[in-house]
Motif scaffolding. Structure first.
Motif, PDB file in Angstrom:
ATOM      1  N   GLY A 220      -8.251  -3.326 -12.866  1.00  0.00           N
ATOM      2  CA  GLY A 220      -7.264  -2.173 -12.639  1.00  0.00           C
ATOM      3  C   GLY A 220      -6.534  -1.737 -11.192  1.00  0.00           C
ATOM      4  O   GLY A 220      -5.628  -1.183 -11.183  1.00  0.00           O
ATOM      5  N   THR A 221      -7.622  -2.054 -10.262  1.00  0.00           N
ATOM      6  CA  THR A 221      -7.217  -1.563  -9.171  1.00  0.00           C
ATOM      7  C   THR A 221      -6.035  -2.686  -8.288  1.00  0.00           C
ATOM      8  O   THR A 221      -6.537  -3.870  -7.850  1.00  0.00           O
ATOM      9  N   ASP A 222      -4.950  -2.435  -8.340  1.00  0.00           N
ATOM     10  CA  ASP A 222      -3.980  -3.327  -7.724  1.00  0.00           C
ATOM     11  C   ASP A 222      -2.938  -2.767  -6.758  1.00  0.00           C
ATOM     12  O   ASP A 222      -1.757  -3.402  -6.483  1.00  0.00           O
ATOM     13  N   THR A 223      -3.367  -1.593  -6.132  1.00  0.00           N
ATOM     14  CA  THR A 223      -2.307  -0.861  -5.196  1.00  0.00           C
ATOM     15  C   THR A 223      -3.345   0.136  -4.167  1.00  0.00           C
ATOM     16  O   THR A 223      -4.227   0.204  -4.821  1.00  0.00           O
ATOM     17  N   LYS A 224      -2.607   0.067  -3.230  1.00  0.00           N
ATOM     18  CA  LYS A 224      -3.445   1.047  -2.245  1.00  0.00           C
ATOM     19  C   LYS A 224      -3.688   2.302  -2.918  1.00  0.00           C
ATOM     20  O   LYS A 224      -2.983   3.025  -3.462  1.00  0.00           O
ATOM     21  N   SER A 247      -7.457  -8.259  -1.790  1.00  0.00           N
ATOM     22  CA  SER A 247      -8.312  -7.496  -2.219  1.00  0.00           C
ATOM     23  C   SER A 247      -9.028  -6.630  -1.333  1.00  0.00           C
ATOM     24  O   SER A 247      -9.146  -5.266  -1.538  1.00  0.00           O
ATOM     25  N   VAL A 248      -8.744  -6.475  -0.035  1.00  0.00           N
ATOM     26  CA  VAL A 248      -9.267  -5.565   1.104  1.00  0.00           C
ATOM     27  C   VAL A 248      -8.039  -4.708   1.285  1.00  0.00           C
ATOM     28  O   VAL A 248      -8.220  -3.793   1.776  1.00  0.00           O
ATOM     29  N   THR A 249      -6.852  -4.949   0.805  1.00  0.00           N
ATOM     30  CA  THR A 249      -5.670  -4.134   1.223  1.00  0.00           C
ATOM     31  C   THR A 249      -5.279  -3.382   0.032  1.00  0.00           C
ATOM     32  O   THR A 249      -5.113  -2.052   0.028  1.00  0.00           O
ATOM     33  N   ILE A 250      -5.078  -3.946  -1.236  1.00  0.00           N
ATOM     34  CA  ILE A 250      -4.765  -3.121  -2.661  1.00  0.00           C
ATOM     35  C   ILE A 250      -5.705  -3.450  -3.524  1.00  0.00           C
ATOM     36  O   ILE A 250      -5.567  -2.949  -4.649  1.00  0.00           O
ATOM     37  N   GLY A 251      -7.075  -4.009  -3.332  1.00  0.00           N
ATOM     38  CA  GLY A 251      -7.900  -4.347  -4.362  1.00  0.00           C
ATOM     39  C   GLY A 251      -9.119  -3.251  -4.288  1.00  0.00           C
ATOM     40  O   GLY A 251      -8.893  -2.253  -3.523  1.00  0.00           O
TER      41      GLY A 251
END
Ligand code: NAD
Length: 321
Positions: A220-224, A247-251
């Motif tokens: 579900g996590t695809d945005t800052k 993954s490390v920026t928007i994940g």
């Protein structure tokens, strides 16, 4: 130029074809044959819409193109249309000429579900039997359907912030002839595989909710700013991603990295496991975690597959340019 409209996608694309397309493009990304372009995402100041482009190039299959689209929050209420809208464009890698325009709405759900299924195939224990769903919205049903097609599960358990949405998951489990049990988050300890797919901005699945040996696909996590998991879970797990930079920026890993619990170098591309250059799971007690942020190459891979299927069936609309 070929057009495959949104209305034709459901008849053409299958979870199996999406699985194969995504598995092979993840492998191409890890071998360096395919790469994603920087993502453009803009609040356009009209209709509260977020609009952008995700593109890439896969040299192994000569797939070049982009997905254009975004989120129009008032579409359903004002127009009876779904809020997420996207279209995929493919180009001839030799000449740059446009090759195809493909409806991207259903394909987005299928390629996202395929990504978690690929992670389950390569990282879950072979004796995984209980599938846990955390989230029960639009994407969750696709996630569940694909996971049940590709795994060997005999029971589905589920939790959602809005429990009235859980019958939607029970229906998908019933399609596969499997029992469905609603649980509290504590009950997720019974799961061998957990898929999280929520629009959440705070951790929901905590370290204490997960048993040793579990595989978690965090989708579900695809945005800052979005977040589904306790960062302590990432510290406990062996972490994989579709693309480490995302993954490390928007994940999901954005939070564990910011808290200093893991480093970018602790995260492995799932494609390396598919290619055999990383061993993946090495023990039955290990927690494996896939951070699926969604990359443009996934969209291009499923769009290219759908164009091939439409050409074979003679249903692609040909337009001279
Ligand atoms: P949806 O609106 O249909 O469902 C949202 C889900 O999140 C529901 O289960 C809802 O109950 C739950 N939820 C909402 N607020 C919550 C909160 N504060 N805490 C816990 N749960 C909450 O959305 P969807 O289309 O199913 O998308 C779900 C998520 O997946 C979104 O964040 C979306 O951006 C993301 N997504 C990711 C990819 C990818 O490639 N990784 C692709 C598509 C969508």
């Amino acid at each position: 130029m070929l057009i495959v409209p949104e209305r034709d996608i459901a008849d053409l694309m299958t979870p199996e074809a999406a699985f194969e397309a995504v598995e092979s493009v993840f492998a191409a990304m890890a071998s360096g044959a395919a790469y994603n372009f920087p993502v453009v995402r803009e609040a356009i100041g009209h209709e509260n819409a977020l609009y952008g482009f995700k593109g890439g190039f896969d040299r192994s299959g000569l797939t070049l193109g982009l997905k254009a689209g975004g989120y129009w929050p008032d579409n359903l209420a004002k127009r009876g249309l779904i809020n997420h809208q996207s279209t995929i464009f493919l180009f001839d890698a030799d000449s740059g000429m446009v090759r195809a325009m493909v409806g991207g709405n259903l394909l987005t759900a299928l390629r996202t579900a395929a990504a978690s299924s690929v992670s389950i195939r390569h990282l879950a224990r072979k004796d995984a039997r209980v599938l846990g769903m955390v989230g029960a919205g639009h994407q969750a049903k696709f996630q569940l359907r694909a996971a049940l097609k590709h795994g060997n599960f005999d029971k589905v358990i589920g939790w959602n912030l809005h429990p009235e949405m859980l019958p939607g998951l029970a229906e998908v489990a019933a399609e596969a002839g499997l029992p469905f049990e609603p649980v509290e988050l504590d009950g997720m300890r019974a799961a061998d595989v957990i898929i999280t797919i929520m629009s959440s901005f705070a951790p929901v699945l905590m370290a204490g909710h997960v048993s040793p040996g579990t595989h978690i696909a965090c989708m579900g996590t695809d945005t800052k700013g979005k977040q589904e998991l306790d960062p302590a879970l990432l510290a406990r797990a062996t972490v994989f991603a579709d693309e480490v930079a995302q993954s490390v920026t928007i994940g999901e890993a954005q939070h564990a990295v910011a808290a200093g619990l893991i480093a970018e170098t602790d995260i492995t591309q799932l494609g390396a496991v598919i290619n055999g250059s990383h061993p993946g799971r090495t023990s039955a007690d290990q927690i494996t975690l896939f951070d699926g942020t969604g990359v443009g190459l996934q969209d291009l891979a499923v769009a290219a597959a759908v164009v091939t299927l439409a050409e074979r069936r003679g249903t692609a609309i040909e337009v001279s340019v």
